[in-house]
Design an enzyme around this catalytic site. Structure first.
Site, PDB file in Angstrom:
ATOM      1  N   TYR A 169       0.772  -1.205  -0.229  1.00 27.34           N
ATOM      2  CA  TYR A 169      -0.265   0.256   0.131  1.00 27.34           C
ATOM      3  C   TYR A 169       0.608   1.452   0.064  1.00 27.34           C
ATOM      4  CZ  TYR A 169      -3.085   3.462   1.220  1.00 27.34           C
ATOM      5  OH  TYR A 169      -3.947   4.517   1.306  1.00 27.34           O
ATOM      6  N   TRP A 171       1.282   5.410  -1.480  1.00 24.72           N
ATOM      7  CA  TRP A 171       1.231   6.798  -2.511  1.00 24.72           C
ATOM      8  C   TRP A 171       1.996   6.896  -3.147  1.00 24.72           C
ATOM      9  CZ3 TRP A 171      -2.699  11.425  -2.651  1.00 24.72           C
ATOM     10  CH2 TRP A 171      -3.466  10.920  -2.970  1.00 24.72           C
TER      11      TRP A 171
HETATM   12  N1  LIG Z   1      -2.021   8.247  11.919  1.00 21.97           N
HETATM   13  C1  LIG Z   1      -2.724   8.382  11.506  1.00 21.97           C
HETATM   14  N2  LIG Z   1      -2.171   7.334  10.455  1.00 21.97           N
HETATM   15  C2  LIG Z   1      -2.728   7.639   9.069  1.00 21.97           C
HETATM   16  C3  LIG Z   1      -2.951   8.431   8.734  1.00 21.97           C
HETATM   17  C4  LIG Z   1      -3.170   9.069   9.758  1.00 21.97           C
HETATM   18  O1  LIG Z   1      -4.328  10.160   9.258  1.00 21.97           O
HETATM   19  N3  LIG Z   1      -3.693   9.299  11.093  1.00 21.97           N
HETATM   20  N4  LIG Z   1      -3.209   8.819   6.858  1.00 21.97           N
HETATM   21  C5  LIG Z   1      -3.762   7.059   6.318  1.00 21.97           C
HETATM   22  C6  LIG Z   1      -3.626   7.681   4.764  1.00 21.97           C
HETATM   23  S1  LIG Z   1      -5.722   8.021   4.749  1.00 21.97           S
HETATM   24  C7  LIG Z   1      -2.585   7.012   3.856  1.00 21.97           C
HETATM   25  S2  LIG Z   1      -3.144   7.252   2.827  1.00 21.97           S
HETATM   26  C8  LIG Z   1      -1.440   6.483   4.398  1.00 21.97           C
HETATM   27  C9  LIG Z   1       0.331   7.318   3.723  1.00 21.97           C
HETATM   28  O2  LIG Z   1       0.780   6.234   3.654  1.00 21.97           O
HETATM   29  P1  LIG Z   1       2.025   6.016   2.413  1.00 21.97           P
HETATM   30  O3  LIG Z   1       1.126   5.515   1.316  1.00 21.97           O
HETATM   31  O4  LIG Z   1       2.698   4.799   2.843  1.00 21.97           O
HETATM   32  O5  LIG Z   1       2.682   7.240   2.390  1.00 21.97           O
HETATM   33  P2  LIG Z   1       3.666   8.152   1.797  1.00 21.97           P
HETATM   34  O6  LIG Z   1       4.780   9.161   2.797  1.00 21.97           O
HETATM   35  O7  LIG Z   1       2.946   8.900   0.812  1.00 21.97           O
HETATM   36  O8  LIG Z   1       4.943   7.200   0.818  1.00 21.97           O
HETATM   37  C10 LIG Z   1       4.796   6.738   0.630  1.00 21.97           C
HETATM   38  C11 LIG Z   1       6.874   5.723  -0.647  1.00 21.97           C
HETATM   39  O9  LIG Z   1       7.184   6.175  -1.959  1.00 21.97           O
HETATM   40  C12 LIG Z   1       7.437   5.958  -1.730  1.00 21.97           C
HETATM   41  N5  LIG Z   1       8.318   6.063  -3.461  1.00 21.97           N
HETATM   42  C13 LIG Z   1       8.051   7.884  -3.945  1.00 21.97           C
HETATM   43  N6  LIG Z   1       7.858   7.518  -5.225  1.00 21.97           N
HETATM   44  C14 LIG Z   1       8.459   6.139  -5.580  1.00 21.97           C
HETATM   45  C15 LIG Z   1       8.674   5.281  -6.294  1.00 21.97           C
HETATM   46  O10 LIG Z   1       8.646   6.057  -7.634  1.00 21.97           O
HETATM   47  N7  LIG Z   1       9.842   4.112  -6.273  1.00 21.97           N
HETATM   48  C16 LIG Z   1       8.914   3.737  -4.720  1.00 21.97           C
HETATM   49  N8  LIG Z   1       8.982   2.739  -4.919  1.00 21.97           N
HETATM   50  N9  LIG Z   1       9.093   3.705  -3.870  1.00 21.97           N
HETATM   51  C17 LIG Z   1       8.744   5.386  -4.129  1.00 21.97           C
HETATM   52  C18 LIG Z   1       8.211   7.711  -0.966  1.00 21.97           C
HETATM   53  O11 LIG Z   1       9.281   7.532  -0.741  1.00 21.97           O
HETATM   54  C19 LIG Z   1       7.115   6.924   0.380  1.00 21.97           C
HETATM   55  O12 LIG Z   1       8.713   6.232   1.490  1.00 21.97           O
HETATM   56  O13 LIG Z   1      -0.917   6.920   5.519  1.00 21.97           O
HETATM   57  C20 LIG Z   1      -2.057   6.339   6.557  1.00 21.97           C
HETATM   58  N10 LIG Z   1      -1.794   6.774   8.095  1.00 21.97           N
HETATM   59  N1  LIG Z   2      -1.251  18.583   2.192  1.00 24.96           N
HETATM   60  C1  LIG Z   2      -1.566  17.308   2.149  1.00 24.96           C
HETATM   61  N2  LIG Z   2      -3.526  16.761   1.461  1.00 24.96           N
HETATM   62  C2  LIG Z   2      -3.545  15.936   0.846  1.00 24.96           C
HETATM   63  C3  LIG Z   2      -2.379  14.771   2.184  1.00 24.96           C
HETATM   64  C4  LIG Z   2      -1.461  15.431   2.545  1.00 24.96           C
HETATM   65  O1  LIG Z   2      -1.245  14.343   3.445  1.00 24.96           O
HETATM   66  N3  LIG Z   2      -1.229  17.247   2.678  1.00 24.96           N
HETATM   67  N4  LIG Z   2      -2.796  13.351   2.378  1.00 24.96           N
HETATM   68  C5  LIG Z   2      -4.107  12.997   1.451  1.00 24.96           C
HETATM   69  C6  LIG Z   2      -4.968  11.472   1.392  1.00 24.96           C
HETATM   70  S1  LIG Z   2      -3.780  10.072   0.807  1.00 24.96           S
HETATM   71  C7  LIG Z   2      -6.352  11.110   2.087  1.00 24.96           C
HETATM   72  S2  LIG Z   2      -6.743  10.062   2.353  1.00 24.96           S
HETATM   73  C8  LIG Z   2      -6.886  12.743   2.270  1.00 24.96           C
HETATM   74  C9  LIG Z   2      -7.006  12.648   3.660  1.00 24.96           C
HETATM   75  O2  LIG Z   2      -8.646  13.877   3.625  1.00 24.96           O
HETATM   76  P1  LIG Z   2      -9.140  13.985   4.910  1.00 24.96           P
HETATM   77  O3  LIG Z   2      -9.108  12.423   5.768  1.00 24.96           O
HETATM   78  O4  LIG Z   2      -9.784  14.164   5.698  1.00 24.96           O
HETATM   79  O5  LIG Z   2      -8.177  14.575   6.325  1.00 24.96           O
HETATM   80  P2  LIG Z   2      -7.432  14.747   7.796  1.00 24.96           P
HETATM   81  O6  LIG Z   2      -6.140  16.061   7.774  1.00 24.96           O
HETATM   82  O7  LIG Z   2      -7.058  13.075   8.308  1.00 24.96           O
HETATM   83  O8  LIG Z   2      -8.420  14.949   8.635  1.00 24.96           O
HETATM   84  C10 LIG Z   2      -9.689  16.493   8.041  1.00 24.96           C
HETATM   85  C11 LIG Z   2      -9.978  16.751   9.207  1.00 24.96           C
HETATM   86  O9  LIG Z   2     -11.108  16.466  10.226  1.00 24.96           O
HETATM   87  C12 LIG Z   2     -10.711  16.819  11.102  1.00 24.96           C
HETATM   88  N5  LIG Z   2     -10.955  15.906  12.530  1.00 24.96           N
HETATM   89  C13 LIG Z   2     -10.670  14.714  12.982  1.00 24.96           C
HETATM   90  N6  LIG Z   2     -10.951  13.575  14.204  1.00 24.96           N
HETATM   91  C14 LIG Z   2     -12.778  14.733  13.584  1.00 24.96           C
HETATM   92  C15 LIG Z   2     -13.494  14.540  14.719  1.00 24.96           C
HETATM   93  O10 LIG Z   2     -13.436  13.391  15.483  1.00 24.96           O
HETATM   94  N7  LIG Z   2     -14.634  15.050  14.721  1.00 24.96           N
HETATM   95  C16 LIG Z   2     -14.508  16.090  13.347  1.00 24.96           C
HETATM   96  N8  LIG Z   2     -15.634  16.869  13.460  1.00 24.96           N
HETATM   97  N9  LIG Z   2     -13.145  16.298  12.676  1.00 24.96           N
HETATM   98  C17 LIG Z   2     -12.312  15.349  12.666  1.00 24.96           C
HETATM   99  C18 LIG Z   2      -9.349  17.135  12.041  1.00 24.96           C
HETATM  100  O11 LIG Z   2      -8.693  18.330  12.627  1.00 24.96           O
HETATM  101  C19 LIG Z   2      -8.950  17.756   9.339  1.00 24.96           C
HETATM  102  O12 LIG Z   2      -9.258  19.259   9.999  1.00 24.96           O
HETATM  103  O13 LIG Z   2      -6.086  14.472   2.285  1.00 24.96           O
HETATM  104  C20 LIG Z   2      -4.906  14.113   1.326  1.00 24.96           C
HETATM  105  N10 LIG Z   2      -4.055  15.552   0.678  1.00 24.96           N
HETATM  106 MO   LIG Z   3      -5.062   8.726   2.141  1.00 23.74          MO
END
Ligand SMILES: Nc1nc2c(c(=O)[nH]1)N[C@H]1C(S)=C(S)[C@@H](COP(=O)(O)OP(=O)(O)OC[C@H]3O[C@@H](n4cnc5c(=O)[nH]c(N)nc54)[C@H](O)[C@@H]3O)O[C@H]1N2
Ligand SMILES: Nc1nc2c(c(=O)[nH]1)N[C@H]1C(S)=C(S)[C@@H](COP(=O)(O)OP(=O)(O)OC[C@H]3O[C@@H](n4cnc5c(=O)[nH]c(N)nc54)[C@H](O)[C@@H]3O)O[C@H]1N2
Ligand SMILES: [Mo]
Length: 830
Positions: A169, A171
């Site tokens: 999994y 990005w």
């Molecule tokens: N506590 C908490 N945990 C969370 C979240 C949260 O809100 N709270 N959010 C969750 C969500 S929504 C998501 S989507 C995940 C994201 O989790 P990840 O998708 O694992 O996060 P990234 O940091 O984007 O990691 C991508 C990795 O791919 C590498 N990479 C980039 N380009 C390439 C390439 O071309 N080839 C290879 N081999 N590697 C590459 C980058 O260097 C990086 O280390 O985290 C989740 N974890």
């Molecule tokens: N700059 C930036 N943009 C991104 C990403 C990133 O890492 N950086 N990640 C991308 C990815 S993979 C994803 S999945 C999306 C994530 O999109 P989301 O999951 O919507 O983003 P979050 O920042 O986890 O949460 C959005 C808001 O929810 C609020 N929130 C958290 N807990 C609670 C709660 O219990 N109640 C209420 N009412 N609000 C709460 C947080 O304070 C925050 O302001 O964003 C995408 N865009």
């Molecule tokens: Mo995500």
């Protein structure tokens, strides 16, 4: 991963005459080569084909792109030195300025390496407990590919495809050919199969429950188009929704149209209310009203609002009768017919900390005005995370505005510019993972990975089925960062010690790479040629991604790494299909061009497109600008039923009810989470965690760049603390703080601010894990990886989504010796 379902609109015809003019104009052009200056010739093409848009003045740059936007890279003497956003980008993201640092980062993985004990003892005696602190040994590419391919062949033959977890999994980077995860799957499908994952970390809970409630994942569906929202919405509720931050990045190259939509709402003076325990950047930028509930109590708030609508007869009974099932049961629940608990605004106020009168007024305002509820995803990355979105749909159904202009709900306005009107043209299909061999692959819910590694043979519930974990002997990660993404890092460390072999393709020394046995250096996207769409929902652009600099050090493209493994495993011809990079890109472009042609949009031939250093912008049909989600269902629910068993919105789901889960019933409701301010943990750990997505990173990506100076406090990830909570602990702005609970401890830097509700702390996700003692689970993380504090259980038996957005914890001023932050350092031997 992001299952984007692009809606098909009626094609708008462009005039036959204009089409012919375009084709004729192109046919008479001489062959172009090299970078195309903005000459009279370029102007001629631009005029002939408006969708082949003209570049800005700067001519030096090489056009490429990232999750954070398309840009021109400025290269001098083989080094990327600067960037310029493309002219079309309405909201360029500062992250693009970090591209030169991505390429030339000091913590690039430079050559293939093997962990010393694994090299000496082999897969079966590799001392996995030393992962994270063993020495590294540099090896040749040939040796590395031999070692990895031997394990793949042995395991697929002796232990079956399920012994290799290659879900991988993550990005990764944009680009439809160099798609690391798909390429990994392509290789393993050709050689015998692998264990995959289901769902994602983003919307684990919502996407499963929405399929039962509205018949599709919903979270990745096109939204009611922005122009329609701007014209018609009178009240917009941002429910846990922070678009100013999250719209900056997209799964594909962003079109950044969403920001313009929100700006237009502000300009028009549309009333905006943000419901969020944190005063988000969106709340501030849009001047939205701010309601700050206690975290994780949203379900109770929505139920309280629904109760007001019901008792004040503000609900739309016609809509509920025609378009939904189960409302009577929900009404009984609100009235407490069975459990004796009347779930009115006072009940909701007691749980959420928002005053009952505020809730009553809000319910009335929603009923009185054309209301769009924009739900973010943080509220479902929680225990019982299925409930909030199910309840938001229920609330919107009671308001009866679903399918009307500017009304209803939208669960992707904050993500990848949902609502950016869909263009008419072609769509690039990426390289295919190929077909799975007959025997496998099966999958596990993505966020159960640590549980799976630690407990082979264990069986869990998942959306009405049973999943038994296989005995995973090898993990292969390409394009993800497991040690960032997964909850309860210290538990992961233990689970991670079970497999025999862990292979990671990475450009950088992330914690995941540091905890591997074999690390293969991957190029960044700026070191290879590729193509990508711009605008996940709009499909507005086609961008060439030109190679800007040669592969750095000994890095190879993931495509070439897997080709090397394919060769060792005897499937090279099937893997490459006889194509090189250029041939693949031409084939992909040509397929897209054919689709565009069918949609009556003419595009230049591939060679001209590629040589031009220019991009394509497709036209947007007028009717797509006024497209309203669920309008067809509303117009004729018999002809356009939803994909649910009843064809209607299921406020009550018989399917879910029959699964008989204690933690997700047939009707949505308030189910207290495992940890919150009223649970047992809160006595010991009184603060509630918020782990939102970072403004200056994409998850963990770019944490190793100078942009970090903008947000790091005391050289650690920041923690936002309410002044009251700081005062009682003698913490002041800029202090080093230890944040902790029974699962872990991290060092963070204090930002004392009224922007968080008292009792809440905010630590963004994505700081690289940097344990003081890598082999002892529980040692302090010196950089502030928030997942050391979160817990690792499924959202419920239904979706098994992750609960990354919650935990109880406490904090104290850190008074010990200040440890060096080594998160971005290169390990010994590398
Ligand atoms: N506590 C908490 N945990 C969370 C979240 C949260 O809100 N709270 N959010 C969750 C969500 S929504 C998501 S989507 C995940 C994201 O989790 P990840 O998708 O694992 O996060 P990234 O940091 O984007 O990691 C991508 C990795 O791919 C590498 N990479 C980039 N380009 C390439 C390439 O071309 N080839 C290879 N081999 N590697 C590459 C980058 O260097 C990086 O280390 O985290 C989740 N974890
Ligand atoms: N700059 C930036 N943009 C991104 C990403 C990133 O890492 N950086 N990640 C991308 C990815 S993979 C994803 S999945 C999306 C994530 O999109 P989301 O999951 O919507 O983003 P979050 O920042 O986890 O949460 C959005 C808001 O929810 C609020 N929130 C958290 N807990 C609670 C709660 O219990 N109640 C209420 N009412 N609000 C709460 C947080 O304070 C925050 O302001 O964003 C995408 N865009
Ligand atoms: Mo995500």
């Amino acid at each position: 991963m992001k299952n984007k379902q692009v809606i098909t609109h009626t094609l708008q015809r462009i005039s036959r005459r204009r089409f012919l003019t375009g084709a004729a104009a192109l046919a008479s052009l001489p062959l172009l080569s090299g970078i195309w200056p903005k000459t009279a010739l370029a102007e001629a093409i631009t005029q002939a084909l408006p969708q082949f848009s003209a570049l800005r003045q700067a001519q030096k740059g090489i056009l490429t792109g990232a999750h954070w936007g398309a840009f021109e890279a400025i290269v001098e003497n083989g080094r990327m030195v600067d960037v310029k956003p493309v002219q079309d980008d309405p909201s360029p993201n500062e992250l693009i300025t970090m591209a030169p640092h991505q390429v030339h980062a000091p913590n690039r993985v430079k050559y293939p390496l093997v962990r010393k004990s694994w090299l000496e003892g082999g897969a079966l005696n590799g001392k996995p407990e030393l992962r994270g602190q063993d020495e590294w040994v540099r090896i040749s590419w040939d040796k590395a590919l031999t070692l990895v391919s031997e394990q793949i062949a042995r395991l697929q033959k002796e232990h079956g495809p399920q012994s290799i977890y290659a879900g991988s999994y993550g990005w990764k980077s944009v680009g439809i050919l160099h798609n690391s995860r798909t390429l990994l799957h392509r290789l393993l499908n050709l050689t015998g199969g692998f264990l995959d994952y289901a769902g994602d970390y983003s919307t684990g809970a919502a996407q499963v429950i929405m399929s039962h409630v509205v018949g599709s994942m919903e979270v990745y569906e096109q939204q009611t188009a922005w122009p329609d929202v701007i014209n018609n919405s009178e009240l917009v509720i941002l429910w846990g929704c922070n678009p100013s931050v999250t719209l900056r990045n997209s799964w594909n190259i962003p079109d950044h149209v969403g920001q313009s939509g929100f700006a237009a709402l502000k300009k028009k003076g549309t009333r905006l209310i943000s419901i969020d325990p944190v005063q988000s950047d969106t709340t501030r930028e849009l001047n939205a009203e701010w309601l700050a509930p206690r975290p994780y109590t949203d379900s109770a708030i929505i139920i309280g609002l629904a109760h007001t609508l019901l008792t004040e007869k503000l609900h739309n009974t016609d809509f509920l009768t025609t378009y939904t099932v189960g409302f009577e049961k929900f009404a009984d629940y609100l009235n407490g017919t069975e459990d004796g608990i009347v779930k009115d605004a006072d009940w909701a106020a007691a749980i959420s900390g928002i005053e009952a009168e505020t809730l009553r007024t809000l319910a009335r305002d929603m009923a009185k005005h054309r209301t769009m509820i924009m739900g973010g995803w943080g509220i479902q990355r929680q225990h019982h995370g299925e409930q909030p979105h199910w309840l938001l749909v229920t609330l919107a159904a009671m308001l009866g505005q679903i399918g009307l202009p500017g009304g209803g709900f939208g669960f992707s306005y904050h993500y990848s510019s949902g609502g950016s009107p869909t263009a008419r043209g072609g769509i690039l299909a990426g390289i295919s993972a190929g077909l799975a061999p007959k025997k496998g692959p099966s999958s596990i819910p993505v966020a159960r990975i640590a549980d799976c590694l630690a407990n082979p043979g264990k069986t869990i519930n998942f959306n009405g089925s049973r999943v038994t974990y296989p005995d995973v002997k090898m993990v292969y990660v390409a394009g993800g960062n497991t040690f960032h993404q997964h909850q309860d890092t210290n538990n992961l460390i233990k689970a991670w010690q079970r497999p025999e072999t862990i292979v990671v393709n990475e450009p950088y020394w992330t914690a995941t790479a540091k905890y591997a046995d074999i690390v293969l250096p991957a190029t960044t996207s700026y070191e290879r040629n590729d193509l990508e769409m711009g605008g996940d929902y709009s499909q507005l652009y086609v961008f060439p991604m030109h190679q800007c600099v040669p592969p750095q050090h000994e890095a190879r493209n993931d495509y070439d790494i897997f080709a090397g493994l394919a060769e060792k495993l005897g499937v090279l011809a099937q893997y490459t299909e006889g194509k090189d990079e250029a041939r693949w890109l031409k084939t992909m472009y040509d397929n897209m061009k054919e689709q565009a042609r069918a949609a009556r949009v003419a595009l230049p031939p591939f060679d001209m497109f590629w040589a031009s250093n220019n991009y394509v912008r497709f036209p947007i049909p007028e009717e797509n600008k006024q497209w309203v989600r669920f309008a067809d269902f509303r117009e004729n629910p018999l002809l356009n039923p939803l994909g649910t068993p009843t064809g209607k919105i299921e406020i009550y789901s018989d399917t879910v009810a029959k699964m008989n889960y204690a933690d997700c019933h047939g009707l949505p409701g308030w189910l207290p989470p495992r940890e919150w301010y009223q649970s047992q943990e809160a006595i010991k750990y009184p603060l509630s965690l918020n782990t939102a997505h970072p403004i200056n990173r994409l998850h963990s990506q770019l944490d190793n760049t100078p942009l970090r100076a903008k947000y790091a406090v005391a050289d650690r990830e920041a923690i936002w603390i309410h002044p009251g909570d700081a005062r009682t602990r003698n913490i002041t702005d800029g202090d080093l703080v230890r944040a902790f609970n029974d699962r872990g401890q991290i060092l963070v830097g204090a930002v004392v601010t009224e922007r968080v509700r008292p009792g809440v702390v905010r630590i963004s996700e994505g700081a690289w894990f940097d344990p003081a003692d890598p082999t002892t689970p529980g040692s302090i993380c010196k950089n502030g990886n928030v997942n050391c504090l979160t817990f690792d259980i499924g959202s419920s038996s239904l979706a098994q989504g992750n609960c990354g957005q919650m935990a109880q914890l406490d904090i104290e001023k850190y008074r010990g010796p200040v440890p060096l932050n080594t998160a971005h350092a290169v390990p010994t031997g590398a």
